[in-house]
Design a protein around this motif. Structure first.
Motif, PDB file in Angstrom:
ATOM      1  N   ALA A   1     -12.846  15.425   4.025  1.00 13.72           N
ATOM      2  CA  ALA A   1     -13.490  16.056   2.665  1.00 13.72           C
ATOM      3  C   ALA A   1     -12.831  15.484   1.290  1.00 13.72           C
ATOM      4  N   GLN A   2     -11.509  15.550   1.375  1.00 15.13           N
ATOM      5  CA  GLN A   2     -10.551  14.955   0.497  1.00 15.13           C
ATOM      6  C   GLN A   2     -10.866  13.515   0.248  1.00 15.13           C
ATOM      7  N   LEU A   3     -10.825  12.371   1.253  1.00 12.71           N
ATOM      8  CA  LEU A   3     -11.120  11.226   1.050  1.00 12.71           C
ATOM      9  C   LEU A   3     -12.522  10.886   0.428  1.00 12.71           C
ATOM     10  N   HIS A   4     -13.657  11.683   1.136  1.00 18.81           N
ATOM     11  CA  HIS A   4     -14.918  11.078   0.592  1.00 18.81           C
ATOM     12  C   HIS A   4     -15.584  12.031  -0.522  1.00 18.81           C
ATOM     13  N   GLY A   5     -14.663  13.134  -0.963  1.00 17.20           N
ATOM     14  CA  GLY A   5     -15.304  13.692  -2.026  1.00 17.20           C
ATOM     15  C   GLY A   5     -16.583  14.679  -1.729  1.00 17.20           C
ATOM     16  N   ILE A   6     -16.219  15.326  -0.605  1.00 22.98           N
ATOM     17  CA  ILE A   6     -17.156  16.174  -0.064  1.00 22.98           C
ATOM     18  C   ILE A   6     -16.955  17.581  -0.577  1.00 22.98           C
ATOM     19  N   GLU A   7     -17.980  18.283  -1.008  1.00 15.48           N
ATOM     20  CA  GLU A   7     -17.927  19.684  -1.401  1.00 15.48           C
ATOM     21  C   GLU A   7     -17.347  20.494  -0.424  1.00 15.48           C
ATOM     22  N   HIS A   8     -16.065  21.288  -0.851  1.00 16.67           N
ATOM     23  CA  HIS A   8     -15.858  22.353   0.131  1.00 16.67           C
ATOM     24  C   HIS A   8     -14.865  23.390  -0.498  1.00 16.67           C
ATOM     25  N   GLU A   9     -14.412  24.340   0.196  1.00 17.81           N
ATOM     26  CA  GLU A   9     -13.669  25.248  -0.544  1.00 17.81           C
ATOM     27  C   GLU A   9     -12.232  25.433   1.078  1.00 17.81           C
ATOM     28  N   VAL A  10     -11.251  25.671   0.457  1.00 16.84           N
ATOM     29  CA  VAL A  10     -10.312  26.163   1.525  1.00 16.84           C
ATOM     30  C   VAL A  10      -9.979  27.593   1.465  1.00 16.84           C
ATOM     31  N   LEU A  11     -10.120  28.203   2.604  1.00 16.65           N
ATOM     32  CA  LEU A  11      -9.941  29.799   2.400  1.00 16.65           C
ATOM     33  C   LEU A  11      -8.609  30.170   3.599  1.00 16.65           C
ATOM     34  N   ASP A  12      -8.091  31.207   3.095  1.00 13.76           N
ATOM     35  CA  ASP A  12      -6.790  31.738   4.049  1.00 13.76           C
ATOM     36  C   ASP A  12      -7.790  32.676   5.130  1.00 13.76           C
ATOM     37  N   ALA A  13      -6.967  33.410   5.764  1.00  3.54           N
ATOM     38  CA  ALA A  13      -7.606  34.265   7.005  1.00  3.54           C
ATOM     39  C   ALA A  13      -8.243  35.551   6.118  1.00  3.54           C
ATOM     40  N   THR A  14      -7.428  36.039   5.241  1.00  2.73           N
ATOM     41  CA  THR A  14      -8.100  37.159   4.501  1.00  2.73           C
ATOM     42  C   THR A  14      -9.488  36.790   3.775  1.00  2.73           C
ATOM     43  N   GLU A  15      -9.486  35.892   3.302  1.00  2.00           N
ATOM     44  CA  GLU A  15     -10.740  35.418   2.568  1.00  2.00           C
ATOM     45  C   GLU A  15     -11.907  35.140   3.691  1.00  2.00           C
ATOM     46  N   VAL A  16     -11.492  34.530   4.701  1.00  2.00           N
ATOM     47  CA  VAL A  16     -12.548  34.552   6.007  1.00  2.00           C
ATOM     48  C   VAL A  16     -13.002  35.770   6.264  1.00  2.00           C
ATOM     49  N   LYS A  17     -12.353  36.903   6.740  1.00  2.00           N
ATOM     50  CA  LYS A  17     -12.723  37.967   6.726  1.00  2.00           C
ATOM     51  C   LYS A  17     -13.652  38.599   5.854  1.00  2.00           C
ATOM     52  N   ARG A  18     -13.185  38.530   4.657  1.00  2.00           N
ATOM     53  CA  ARG A  18     -13.726  39.058   3.551  1.00  2.00           C
ATOM     54  C   ARG A  18     -15.152  38.652   3.463  1.00  2.00           C
ATOM     55  N   ARG A  19     -15.306  37.312   3.529  1.00  2.00           N
ATOM     56  CA  ARG A  19     -16.550  36.775   3.352  1.00  2.00           C
ATOM     57  C   ARG A  19     -17.490  36.579   4.481  1.00  2.00           C
ATOM     58  N   PHE A  20     -16.816  36.654   5.479  1.00  2.00           N
ATOM     59  CA  PHE A  20     -17.711  36.805   6.937  1.00  2.00           C
ATOM     60  C   PHE A  20     -17.238  37.742   7.921  1.00  2.00           C
ATOM     61  N   PRO A  21     -17.544  38.928   7.616  1.00  2.00           N
ATOM     62  CA  PRO A  21     -16.849  40.151   8.295  1.00  2.00           C
ATOM     63  C   PRO A  21     -17.254  39.983   9.890  1.00  2.00           C
ATOM     64  N   THR A  22     -18.081  39.235  10.390  1.00  2.00           N
ATOM     65  CA  THR A  22     -17.934  38.949  11.862  1.00  2.00           C
ATOM     66  C   THR A  22     -16.916  38.405  12.571  1.00  2.00           C
ATOM     67  N   MET A  23     -16.073  37.768  11.821  1.00  2.00           N
ATOM     68  CA  MET A  23     -15.008  37.100  12.204  1.00  2.00           C
ATOM     69  C   MET A  23     -13.519  37.848  11.908  1.00  2.00           C
ATOM     70  N   ASN A  24     -12.697  37.389  12.805  1.00  2.00           N
ATOM     71  CA  ASN A  24     -11.241  37.881  12.705  1.00  2.00           C
ATOM     72  C   ASN A  24     -10.471  36.842  13.109  1.00  2.00           C
ATOM     73  N   PRO A  25     -10.048  35.811  12.421  1.00  2.00           N
ATOM     74  CA  PRO A  25      -9.166  34.664  12.524  1.00  2.00           C
ATOM     75  C   PRO A  25      -7.894  35.096  12.626  1.00  2.00           C
ATOM     76  N   THR A  26      -6.839  34.553  13.204  1.00  2.00           N
ATOM     77  CA  THR A  26      -5.359  35.005  13.367  1.00  2.00           C
ATOM     78  C   THR A  26      -5.017  34.909  12.001  1.00  2.00           C
ATOM     79  N   ASP A  27      -3.824  35.791  11.374  1.00  2.00           N
ATOM     80  CA  ASP A  27      -3.234  36.022  10.043  1.00  2.00           C
ATOM     81  C   ASP A  27      -2.823  34.576   9.484  1.00  2.00           C
ATOM     82  N   ASP A  28      -2.545  33.845  10.309  1.00  2.00           N
ATOM     83  CA  ASP A  28      -1.894  32.344   9.761  1.00  2.00           C
ATOM     84  C   ASP A  28      -2.903  31.173   9.798  1.00  2.00           C
ATOM     85  N   ALA A  29      -4.159  31.445  10.233  1.00  2.00           N
ATOM     86  CA  ALA A  29      -5.420  30.421  10.115  1.00  2.00           C
ATOM     87  C   ALA A  29      -5.634  29.981   8.946  1.00  2.00           C
TER      88      ALA A  29
END
Length: 387
Positions: free
Chosen positions: A107-135
């Motif tokens: 994504a960085q090399l080719h300028g692809i639109e993206h966001e980086v999320l921590d585990a807390t933000e993943v769970k907030r935006r996608f409540p179906t998911m429960n990744p590990t706390d350090d993901a």
């Protein structure tokens, strides 16, 4: 014996795309396919395939993916079929895992639109998911899925509309290069000649290309559809493709999984599978049964990310992968037979490239070269010496 400019053996995903491009260019093309349009005997079925551009496998694929996206939209327009849904994609892993780290690099090399999320933000935006706390996760809004059966049928239909001859239910029994530089192809129903030949054999590559002795692993894969347990906190709507992205996840070596939102209604199930957890097979001997132990192994792994995926199994289906040792494609001229072009060994991640692979195959068959970057896929790197 009827003569063509180009014959395509295998009118599945890649071969159908090649026939479509060739016909558009005014080439007299014949496509030969053993099975029926949109069949379920190979690798192009199961209702959905992922498309994405933040490509963790290698940034070198990204230019091809960008061209492929143009081709997906063109095929949808020309066919009138619903093929593409860019619902977004999320790639989850620990900080050093290739799924996350490699996606970030591409994504960085080719300028692809993206966001980086921590585990807390993943769970907030996608409540179906429960990744590990350090993901961590990379979210790509321009990712999604395409319909494989619709794709193969669309390419065959559009190619025929543009002048291609497509023969289904006509397996090839033999092909050979002729002394004058052309080819002859024998089928169950006839014999044909051509100036050039494209072979896109899928899992049948060992049978159609025995002289090359490619070290291909033909693998039986399984994908599954489970029913989530819906609730007021996590209702059905959060699993739909209007709200849920495609996903890939591997954290601390727990075996990579991938999957899709619910694309076919509440009763259709939530599809996912392991990546590269297959068993050796052949197209002739594949076991199409799916066993309880396999279902439970998938469910246990799925629950690590999707805690509410506790309902019943809707269905499970088998699929064939053709895997090269380096997991890169085989795409280029047949060694020592320049009138023959090969496209195979797509290693479980090739379908998203279908439109651009069709262009490459058509380029090579008509001009012997292509502007697309394909040095990574040179067939010569895998040819084994006799004995």
């Amino acid at each position: 014996m009827e003569h063509y400019d180009v014959i395509v053996i295998g009118v599945g995903s890649m071969g159908g795309a090649a026939a479509n491009v060739l016909a558009e260019r005014g080439v007299k093309v014949l496509g030969l396919e053993t099975f029926w349009p949109g069949h379920d005997q190979g690798s192009a079925h199961g209702g959905t395939r992922i498309v994405r551009q933040a490509y963790f496998e290698s940034p070198d694929y990204v230019p091809l993916l960008r061209r492929a996206y143009e081709g997906w939209h063109k095929l949808e327009r020309e066919s009138g079929r619903e093929i593409v849904n860019l619902c977004g994609g999320i790639y989850i892993g620990d900080r050093d895992n290739l799924v996350f780290k490699g996606s970030m690099e591409a994504a960085q090399l080719h300028g692809i639109e993206h966001e980086v999320l921590d585990a807390t933000e993943v769970k907030r935006r996608f409540p179906t998911m429960n990744p590990t706390d350090d993901a961590f996760a990379l979210y790509e809004p321009n990712a999604g899925y395409v319909r494989p059966e619709e794709t193969t049928m669309a390419n065959a239909e559009v190619a025929a509309r543009k002048g291609a001859t497509i023969r289904f239910g006509e397996p090839v029994t033999h092909w050979s290069a002729t002394p004058g530089g052309g080819v002859e192809v024998v089928t169950s129903q006839g014999q044909y000649g051509a100036d050039k030949l494209i072979i896109t054999p899928g899992a049948w590559a060992p049978q159609l290309l025995p002289e090359l002795r490619f070290p291909l692993s033909i693998e039986r894969m399984v994908f599954y559809w489970f029913t989530p347990e819906f609730s007021d906190a996590v209702p059905y709507e959060l699993y739909e493709d209007k709200r849920h992205p495609i996903y890939i996840e591997e954290t601390h070596g727990n075996q990579q999984i991938y999957g899709f939102p619910m694309t076919d209604g509440r009763e259709g199930g939530f599809k996912l599978g392991f990546f590269r957890l297959g068993t050796p097979t052949t197209p002739q001997t594949i076991d199409r049964n799916v066993y309880d132990a396999e279902v439970e192994q998938m469910r246990r792994r799925a629950l690590e990310l999707f805690p509410y995926l506790t309902g019943g199994l809707v269905q499970a289906k088998t699929c064939l992968y053709s895997v090269t040792p380096d997991e890169h494609f085989i795409l280029g001229p047949y060694p020592d037979k320049p009138q023959v072009v090969l496209g195979c060994g797509f290693s479980g991640h090739g379908f998203k490239f279908v439109p651009v692979i069709g262009e490459v195959l058509a380029d090579l068959a008509t001009t012997g070269t292509t502007e697309h970057p394909i040095s990574l896929f040179d067939p010569k790197r895998l040819v084994l010496s006799p004995g």
